[in-house]
Design a protein around this motif. Structure first.
Motif, PDB file in Angstrom:
ATOM      1  N   PRO A 223     -70.108  40.061 -15.999  1.00 44.05           N
ATOM      2  CA  PRO A 223     -71.076  40.705 -15.734  1.00 44.05           C
ATOM      3  C   PRO A 223     -71.527  41.603 -16.861  1.00 44.05           C
ATOM      4  O   PRO A 223     -71.233  42.353 -17.743  1.00 44.05           O
ATOM      5  CB  PRO A 223     -70.891  41.366 -14.187  1.00 44.05           C
ATOM      6  N   LYS A 224     -73.398  41.683 -16.852  1.00 42.88           N
ATOM      7  CA  LYS A 224     -73.409  42.173 -17.887  1.00 42.88           C
ATOM      8  C   LYS A 224     -74.566  43.817 -17.321  1.00 42.88           C
ATOM      9  O   LYS A 224     -74.688  44.689 -18.136  1.00 42.88           O
ATOM     10  CB  LYS A 224     -75.444  41.597 -18.684  1.00 42.88           C
ATOM     11  N   SER A 225     -74.325  44.151 -16.299  1.00 45.98           N
ATOM     12  CA  SER A 225     -74.838  45.084 -15.436  1.00 45.98           C
ATOM     13  C   SER A 225     -73.922  45.415 -14.555  1.00 45.98           C
ATOM     14  O   SER A 225     -73.116  45.168 -14.509  1.00 45.98           O
ATOM     15  CB  SER A 225     -76.440  44.854 -15.061  1.00 45.98           C
ATOM     16  N   TRP A 226     -73.989  46.438 -13.512  1.00 48.33           N
ATOM     17  CA  TRP A 226     -73.215  47.264 -12.194  1.00 48.33           C
ATOM     18  C   TRP A 226     -73.262  45.901 -11.379  1.00 48.33           C
ATOM     19  O   TRP A 226     -72.312  45.599 -11.014  1.00 48.33           O
ATOM     20  CB  TRP A 226     -73.812  47.963 -11.420  1.00 48.33           C
ATOM     21  N   MET A 227     -73.975  44.937 -11.518  1.00 47.60           N
ATOM     22  CA  MET A 227     -73.663  43.761 -10.687  1.00 47.60           C
ATOM     23  C   MET A 227     -73.103  42.261 -10.954  1.00 47.60           C
ATOM     24  O   MET A 227     -72.561  42.669 -11.970  1.00 47.60           O
ATOM     25  CB  MET A 227     -75.393  43.178 -10.397  1.00 47.60           C
ATOM     26  N   GLY A 228     -72.654  41.782 -10.252  1.00 47.93           N
ATOM     27  CA  GLY A 228     -71.955  41.503 -10.112  1.00 47.93           C
ATOM     28  C   GLY A 228     -71.848  40.311 -11.120  1.00 47.93           C
ATOM     29  O   GLY A 228     -71.123  39.401 -12.069  1.00 47.93           O
ATOM     30  N   HIS A 259     -62.809  43.378  -6.729  1.00 43.43           N
ATOM     31  CA  HIS A 259     -62.507  43.924  -5.758  1.00 43.43           C
ATOM     32  C   HIS A 259     -62.352  45.822  -6.036  1.00 43.43           C
ATOM     33  O   HIS A 259     -63.100  46.093  -4.301  1.00 43.43           O
ATOM     34  CB  HIS A 259     -60.265  43.490  -5.946  1.00 43.43           C
ATOM     35  N   ARG A 260     -62.940  46.076  -7.295  1.00 45.17           N
ATOM     36  CA  ARG A 260     -62.560  47.107  -7.157  1.00 45.17           C
ATOM     37  C   ARG A 260     -64.417  48.094  -6.549  1.00 45.17           C
ATOM     38  O   ARG A 260     -64.592  48.920  -5.541  1.00 45.17           O
ATOM     39  CB  ARG A 260     -62.702  48.357  -8.344  1.00 45.17           C
ATOM     40  N   ALA A 261     -65.208  47.222  -6.344  1.00 36.69           N
ATOM     41  CA  ALA A 261     -66.277  47.205  -6.099  1.00 36.69           C
ATOM     42  C   ALA A 261     -66.507  46.657  -4.143  1.00 36.69           C
ATOM     43  O   ALA A 261     -67.485  48.043  -4.066  1.00 36.69           O
ATOM     44  CB  ALA A 261     -67.442  45.861  -6.499  1.00 36.69           C
ATOM     45  N   VAL A 262     -66.067  46.440  -4.206  1.00 39.35           N
ATOM     46  CA  VAL A 262     -65.734  46.408  -2.595  1.00 39.35           C
ATOM     47  C   VAL A 262     -64.719  47.398  -2.102  1.00 39.35           C
ATOM     48  O   VAL A 262     -64.844  48.194  -0.792  1.00 39.35           O
ATOM     49  CB  VAL A 262     -65.801  45.460  -2.060  1.00 39.35           C
ATOM     50  N   ASN A 263     -63.675  48.124  -2.844  1.00 43.23           N
ATOM     51  CA  ASN A 263     -63.175  49.783  -2.638  1.00 43.23           C
ATOM     52  C   ASN A 263     -64.495  50.150  -2.361  1.00 43.23           C
ATOM     53  O   ASN A 263     -64.567  51.928  -1.398  1.00 43.23           O
ATOM     54  CB  ASN A 263     -61.857  49.416  -3.263  1.00 43.23           C
ATOM     55  N   MET A 264     -64.888  50.206  -3.234  1.00 37.51           N
ATOM     56  CA  MET A 264     -66.143  51.832  -3.754  1.00 37.51           C
ATOM     57  C   MET A 264     -67.197  51.744  -2.626  1.00 37.51           C
ATOM     58  O   MET A 264     -67.328  52.591  -1.917  1.00 37.51           O
ATOM     59  CB  MET A 264     -66.573  51.251  -4.953  1.00 37.51           C
TER      60      MET A 264
END
Lengths: 437, 261
Positions: A223-228, A259-264
């Motif tokens: 991904p280029k940004s915070w989005m997936g 996985h890290r994103a969903v944890n956050m």
């Protein structure tokens, strides 16, 4: 014309008709769709009055937002209550108003002199003298009826009144004082908590969805940004080739970053809920569950006082062509003094003899010719009275049951004595329409 | 020898799938993603709202119905159904743990719009009396469980229970102001009770309100916790109703259609 063209034309005219023609505003509440014999035999309304505000020349009431009117009356749960409603044994009732939503606000309500916020325990033959204080709320012209709802049966309406609520420039508030002494405006109280919590929750949800569905990506798929930066509609080519319990990390569909994103997100949501919980616990420390108020209203003089008369109905004739209704009754005066026939009420209508007065709103008050007129002397038995009623009002109110499964007329005959005391007696008599042919 | 062949085939398949993930399509680009997600939002939101109204209806409509006995049982059950169906569809098709959250935001947006437009503007009920539920935090929790377990069985058992519990926590925050006591009409009532009486509902007599009336089975006075636990259990059933809808009424017919054509 082809079918497609026909459909297009029909759609066009349908659309135009919805835009051009206007529907007349509905002002009824469905009471006329109820069977006449059920309305006449279930609840008898007497002495219904609307006071307060300003009475206009056309009989309508006008009041400003925040001003009050008082709706009073007596509802009798009639002994003629049909067996088909609430298994013939009405037990729980609710006295309210029927109108177009919260155009007025219920501020206070008493039944038989006792404050009555909720339901009441009821029994056949009992009288319920009600008084409701209503506050003008929504600007407009509204039709307001007293209503008596019975659990297992439905709602029966009494005579209604047009009420015009005028907008006030100062705005409308609905103050209520909490037990802690704080006064709130019920019109918007707590909305900041509701909206704040809902909107923040929505934003969290949007972040979750945008992470998974939006964003650009590099040629290698990162991904280029915070989005997936993920693709969706093309994924089945891959997802259908791997087991359902495989999250696709190995083939690059998902990643450890995901996985890290969903944890956050989970941590953020948990913090959000914790903050909300702590806020509600500290801001509203005293909370109680919703209350159910139910009691049996006390008996009043209406229940306990000796009746002035007993009535034996003899004939109820109806002439469909002239719409003339004739009711003959035999009256026994049970009191110590002379009594007079004061009115006959059935469903929403009140029929008043010449020279008599009644409190029902004008539209629902109609004349009745009585012969012989005059008092019924003390102790007089079998005094025959003939009431002649112009049935147009009955037809208008759908109260002539000529097309219904029970041809019957019922209502309350009200008598008064020389002291002004009133007493009502139920009558019910099979209706004999003079059908032609 | 056979084992080596299988390994080679598996590796080839793995590389083929990896290449497919990053394959650039000429006609099926990002616009189609947007078209799908945005247009589906209305269907999903409406389906979720209608399901909720069918099963929970008044409990999630009026503040004086949002009680501690029935509300935590019926509403999570009704909400989890469509969320579960979408969870299956979006995981199966894209391996996204987004079904519950997607359903939640679609439903919240549409139902809030409906409450504001129909009940606020058309009929003039104050919105603080008719606000709708939120299932967004609960949806995030349930989607997280799916992402971590990669199992619909575990998500059904754990995720839907967590969903129901989180739903209660998130919605209790909003009902809290309306559970404060006030003296009104000579009685101590909650603000929500007062709303229910003051704002006229002509065709909804108060006795129709099914809220906690009390029973001799008092559960040591902790009916709220019993209801929450029961609601978590019932949500598991709701989850599998949703799975049935997702598997048999959505994916299976699509599969049949694709095979036919």
């Amino acid at each position: 014309m082809t079918m497609k063209k026909r459909l297009a034309v029909a759609l066009f005219f349908g659309l135009v008709s919805t835009l051009v023609f206007t529907a007349s505003p509905a002002s009824a509440h469905g009471e006329k769709s109820q069977e006449a014999f059920l309305r006449m035999r279930s609840i008898g309304f007497t002495d219904v009055s609307f006071t307060g505000g300003q009475t206009l020349q056309n009989g309508e009431i006008q009041l400003n937002q925040g001003e009050f009117i008082v709706l009073k009356g007596v509802a009798k749960l009639m002994d003629t209550w049909p067996d088909t409603l609430a298994a013939g044994a009405p037990r729980i009732g609710y006295i309210n108003i029927a109108t177009q939503g919260p155009c007025v606000e219920m501020v206070a309500r008493t039944v038989n002199g006792v404050s009555t916020p909720g339901r009441i325990e009821i029994a056949k033959g009992r009288y319920y003298a009600f008084e409701m204080k209503l506050m003008g709320r929504r600007p407009g012209r509204w039709h307001i009826h007293p209503s008596f709802a019975v659990k297992g049966a439905g709602t029966v309406l009494g005579p209604g009144q047009w009420v015009n609520v005028k907008r006030t420039s100062s705005g409308f508030t609905s103050p209520v004082t909490l037990y802690n002494g704080k006064t709130i405006n019920m019109e918007n109280y707590g909305l900041s908590v509701v909206w704040g919590f809902q909107v923040v929750g929505f934003i969290l949800g949007m972040i979750w969805i945008l992470y998974w569905t939006a964003g650009k990506r590099n040629p290698d798929g990162s991904p280029k940004s915070w989005m997936g930066g993920k693709r969706t509609v093309t994924n089945p080519a891959v997802t259908l080739s791997i087991p359902l319990n495989d999250d696709g990390v190995a083939v690059g569909l998902n990643s450890k970053r995901d996985h890290r994103a969903v944890n956050m997100m989970l941590v953020a949501t948990t913090i959000f809920l914790l903050v909300g919980w702590i806020y509600q616990a500290s801001a509203y420390p005293v909370k109680i569950p919703q209350q159910v108020v139910q009691f049996e209203p006390p008996k009043t003089d209406l229940d306990t006082a000796a009746p002035l008369a007993s009535v034996n109905p003899l004939v109820a004739d109806y002439e469909p062509d002239s719409r003339a209704l004739t009711i003959e009754v035999a009256v026994d005066n049970l009191s110590d003094g002379p009594i007079e026939f004061a009115e006959f009420t059935t469903s929403t209508l009140t029929f008043v003899p010449p020279g008599g007065t009644a409190t029902a709103p004008g539209y629902y008050q109609k004349p009745v010719q009585v012969s012989p007129s005059g008092p019924i002397q003390a102790g007089e038995k079998n005094h025959k009275i003939t009431m002649k009623i112009d049935g147009n009002a009955l037809v208008e109110e759908h109260l002539v049951p000529t097309s219904e499964s029970q041809l019957t007329m019922a209502g309350l005959m009200v008598f008064k004595d020389s002291t002004g005391r009133k007493s009502s007696v139920e009558i019910e008599e099979p209706l004999r329409p003079h059908f032609k042919g | 020898m056979a084992s080596d062949t299988e390994t080679l085939e598996a590796d080839a398949q793995f590389e083929r799938l990896k290449a497919l993930v990053n394959k650039e399509y000429k006609y099926i680009d990002r616009k189609w993603d947007a078209v799908f997600w945005i247009s589906a939002a209305f269907i999903v939101g409406a389906a979720a709202d209608i399901t909720m109204l069918l099963f929970a209806g008044d409990w999630d409509f009026w503040t004086d119905w949002k009680d501690r006995v029935w509300w935590p049982i019926l509403t999570p059950f009704s909400l989890v159904i469509i969320g579960s169906a979408l969870q299956y569809i979006q995981w199966l098709a894209w391996r996204f743990p987004t079904g519950m959250t997607y359903t939640a935001i679609c439903m919240w947006f549409l139902s809030t719009l409906g409450r504001w437009l129909q009940w606020g503007n058309f009929v003039w009920y104050p919105l603080n009396f008719v606000w709708g539920t939120t299932m967004v935090p609960a949806g995030i929790f349930a989607d997280w469980v799916l992402m971590k377990t990669k199992s619909f069985v575990l998500t059904g058992l754990l995720g839907s229970a967590v969903f129901a519990f989180t739903w209660w926590v998130s919605n209790y925050v909003m009902i809290a102001p309306y559970l404060q006591p006030a003296e009104w009409m000579d009685r101590i009532l909650t603000v929500s009770d007062i709303q229910g009486i003051a704002y006229i509902r002509s065709q909804t007599p108060e006795y129709l309100r099914i809220v906690e009336h009390g029973t001799l089975r008092s559960f040591l006075g902790e009916t709220q916790y019993v209801s929450i636990v029961f609601g978590m259990t019932v949500a598991i059933a709701g989850y599998w109703i949703g799975q049935f809808i997702g598997r048999m009424l959505a994916i299976w017919p699509i599969g049949r259609f694709m095979k036919k054509w």
